[in-house]
Design a protein around this motif. Structure first.
Motif, PDB file in Angstrom:
ATOM      1  N   PHE A  14      -2.085  -0.212  -3.573  1.00 51.80           N
ATOM      2  CA  PHE A  14      -2.503  -1.616  -3.550  1.00 51.80           C
ATOM      3  C   PHE A  14      -1.325  -2.589  -3.624  1.00 51.80           C
ATOM      4  CE2 PHE A  14      -6.204   0.583  -5.474  1.00 51.80           C
ATOM      5  CZ  PHE A  14      -7.188   0.182  -4.574  1.00 51.80           C
ATOM      6  N   VAL A  15      -0.111  -2.084  -3.775  1.00 54.30           N
ATOM      7  CA  VAL A  15       1.055  -2.923  -4.037  1.00 54.30           C
ATOM      8  C   VAL A  15       1.796  -3.255  -2.745  1.00 54.30           C
ATOM      9  CG1 VAL A  15       3.255  -3.082  -5.265  1.00 54.30           C
ATOM     10  CG2 VAL A  15       1.295  -1.960  -6.351  1.00 54.30           C
ATOM     11  N   PRO A  16       1.852  -4.550  -2.394  1.00 52.67           N
ATOM     12  CA  PRO A  16       2.622  -4.952  -1.207  1.00 52.67           C
ATOM     13  C   PRO A  16       4.089  -4.561  -1.388  1.00 52.67           C
ATOM     14  CG  PRO A  16       1.275  -6.771  -2.017  1.00 52.67           C
ATOM     15  CD  PRO A  16       1.216  -5.689  -3.051  1.00 52.67           C
ATOM     16  N   GLY A  17       4.688  -4.099  -0.309  1.00 56.92           N
ATOM     17  CA  GLY A  17       6.070  -3.648  -0.362  1.00 56.92           C
ATOM     18  C   GLY A  17       6.134  -2.135  -0.470  1.00 56.92           C
ATOM     19  N   ILE A  18       5.323  -1.579  -1.368  1.00 57.54           N
ATOM     20  CA  ILE A  18       5.207  -0.117  -1.431  1.00 57.54           C
ATOM     21  C   ILE A  18       4.225   0.330  -0.351  1.00 57.54           C
ATOM     22  CG2 ILE A  18       4.499   1.849  -2.848  1.00 57.54           C
ATOM     23  CD1 ILE A  18       5.361   0.229  -5.305  1.00 57.54           C
ATOM     24  N   THR A  19       3.207  -0.482  -0.156  1.00 62.83           N
ATOM     25  CA  THR A  19       2.232  -0.250   0.917  1.00 62.83           C
ATOM     26  C   THR A  19       2.391  -1.364   1.935  1.00 62.83           C
ATOM     27  OG1 THR A  19       0.705   0.850  -0.583  1.00 62.83           O
ATOM     28  CG2 THR A  19      -0.234  -0.043   1.437  1.00 62.83           C
ATOM     29  N   THR A  20       2.644  -0.969   3.175  1.00 61.78           N
ATOM     30  CA  THR A  20       2.803  -1.950   4.233  1.00 61.78           C
ATOM     31  C   THR A  20       1.427  -2.413   4.719  1.00 61.78           C
ATOM     32  OG1 THR A  20       2.908  -0.212   5.928  1.00 61.78           O
ATOM     33  CG2 THR A  20       5.003  -0.969   5.009  1.00 61.78           C
ATOM     34  N   ASP A  21       1.378  -3.642   5.218  1.00 61.71           N
ATOM     35  CA  ASP A  21       0.154  -4.218   5.786  1.00 61.71           C
ATOM     36  C   ASP A  21      -1.030  -4.154   4.818  1.00 61.71           C
ATOM     37  OD1 ASP A  21       1.465  -4.802   8.237  1.00 61.71           O
ATOM     38  OD2 ASP A  21       1.167  -2.725   8.880  1.00 61.71           O
ATOM     39  N   VAL A  22      -0.785  -4.529   3.559  1.00 61.47           N
ATOM     40  CA  VAL A  22      -1.852  -4.524   2.553  1.00 61.47           C
ATOM     41  C   VAL A  22      -3.012  -5.414   2.983  1.00 61.47           C
ATOM     42  CG1 VAL A  22      -2.429  -5.084   0.150  1.00 61.47           C
ATOM     43  CG2 VAL A  22      -0.306  -3.912   0.670  1.00 61.47           C
ATOM     44  N   GLY A  23      -2.734  -6.446   3.760  1.00 60.35           N
ATOM     45  CA  GLY A  23      -3.794  -7.303   4.274  1.00 60.35           C
ATOM     46  C   GLY A  23      -4.749  -6.569   5.203  1.00 60.35           C
ATOM     47  N   GLU A  24      -4.310  -5.441   5.733  1.00 60.17           N
ATOM     48  CA  GLU A  24      -5.142  -4.608   6.610  1.00 60.17           C
ATOM     49  C   GLU A  24      -5.823  -3.467   5.855  1.00 60.17           C
ATOM     50  OE1 GLU A  24      -5.775  -5.273   9.860  1.00 60.17           O
ATOM     51  OE2 GLU A  24      -4.681  -7.122   9.424  1.00 60.17           O
ATOM     52  N   LEU A  25      -5.740  -3.505   4.518  1.00 52.60           N
ATOM     53  CA  LEU A  25      -6.366  -2.486   3.683  1.00 52.60           C
ATOM     54  C   LEU A  25      -7.875  -2.693   3.718  1.00 52.60           C
ATOM     55  CD1 LEU A  25      -5.714  -0.198   1.554  1.00 52.60           C
ATOM     56  CD2 LEU A  25      -5.918  -1.993  -0.166  1.00 52.60           C
ATOM     57  N   HIS A  26      -8.606  -1.725   4.212  1.00 56.16           N
ATOM     58  CA  HIS A  26     -10.062  -1.800   4.290  1.00 56.16           C
ATOM     59  C   HIS A  26     -10.671  -0.943   3.196  1.00 56.16           C
ATOM     60  CE1 HIS A  26      -9.938  -2.949   8.843  1.00 56.16           C
ATOM     61  NE2 HIS A  26      -9.235  -3.754   8.088  1.00 56.16           N
ATOM     62  N   GLY A  27     -11.940  -1.149   2.958  1.00 51.15           N
ATOM     63  CA  GLY A  27     -12.647  -0.375   1.944  1.00 51.15           C
ATOM     64  C   GLY A  27     -12.635   1.105   2.237  1.00 51.15           C
ATOM     65  N   ALA A  28     -12.875   1.439   3.489  1.00 49.71           N
ATOM     66  CA  ALA A  28     -12.876   2.828   3.950  1.00 49.71           C
ATOM     67  C   ALA A  28     -12.783   2.787   5.469  1.00 49.71           C
ATOM     68  CB  ALA A  28     -14.147   3.541   3.500  1.00 49.71           C
ATOM     69  N   GLY A  29     -12.617   3.925   6.068  1.00 52.06           N
ATOM     70  CA  GLY A  29     -12.661   4.020   7.521  1.00 52.06           C
ATOM     71  C   GLY A  29     -11.307   4.164   8.173  1.00 52.06           C
TER      72      GLY A  29
END
Length: 154
Positions: free
Chosen positions: A37-52
């Protein structure tokens, strides 16, 4: 009478190798679950969806994650930390958890990555990490879990 032979003596948390392994694996899963959930460690956090399969977030720029995927990591982490309390539970966590990851590895190999069936979601990097986790967790559970003494059987 020594502390190890006295009933009702409080034992140290994660005293044996298998308990320590379960605790470390659990903590790693907790860290990975939060990191998803952490921006920088995870890229494109804004594109994080619930599932799928269409979740565009990548942990470390490599592993496709979703809220569901991160939640599974957090759950595995909590379970590992809790089950590290006893030898039997720690061994069970490592072996059964490793088998779950083996099934997930096989599932990832056969599922169409662009289909709705890829609900976790998984990519090729996830697939091979799941293989490593399966082998590592089962191996730790079997190799470390068989070393029991009278004081660690509880």
């Amino acid at each position: 009478m020594t502390a190890s032979s006295t009933p009702n003596v409080r034992r140290r948390f994660a005293e044996t190798p298998v308990q320590k392994a379960a605790l470390v694996v659990g903590i790693v899963f907790l860290v990975v679950g939060v990191a998803g959930f952490v921006p920088g460690i995870t890229t494109d956090v804004g594109e994080l969806h619930g599932a799928g399969h269409d979740s565009g977030a990548l942990l470390l720029g490599l592993f496709q994650v979703s809220v569901l995927h991160n939640a599974v990591h957090l759950l595995f982490g909590v379970v590992g930390v809790v089950l590290a309390r006893t030898v039997r539970a720690a061994r069970l966590y490592l072996v059964v958890g490793g088998l779950v990851y083996a099934v997930l590895w096989i599932y990832g190999l056969v599922v169409d990555k662009g289909s709705q069936a890829n609900f976790v979601p998984l990519n090729t990097a996830d697939d091979w990490l799941h293989f490593v986790l399966a082998v590592g967790m089962v191996g730790l559970g079997l190799l470390l879990g068989h070393r029991r003494t009278a004081r660690t059987d509880h």
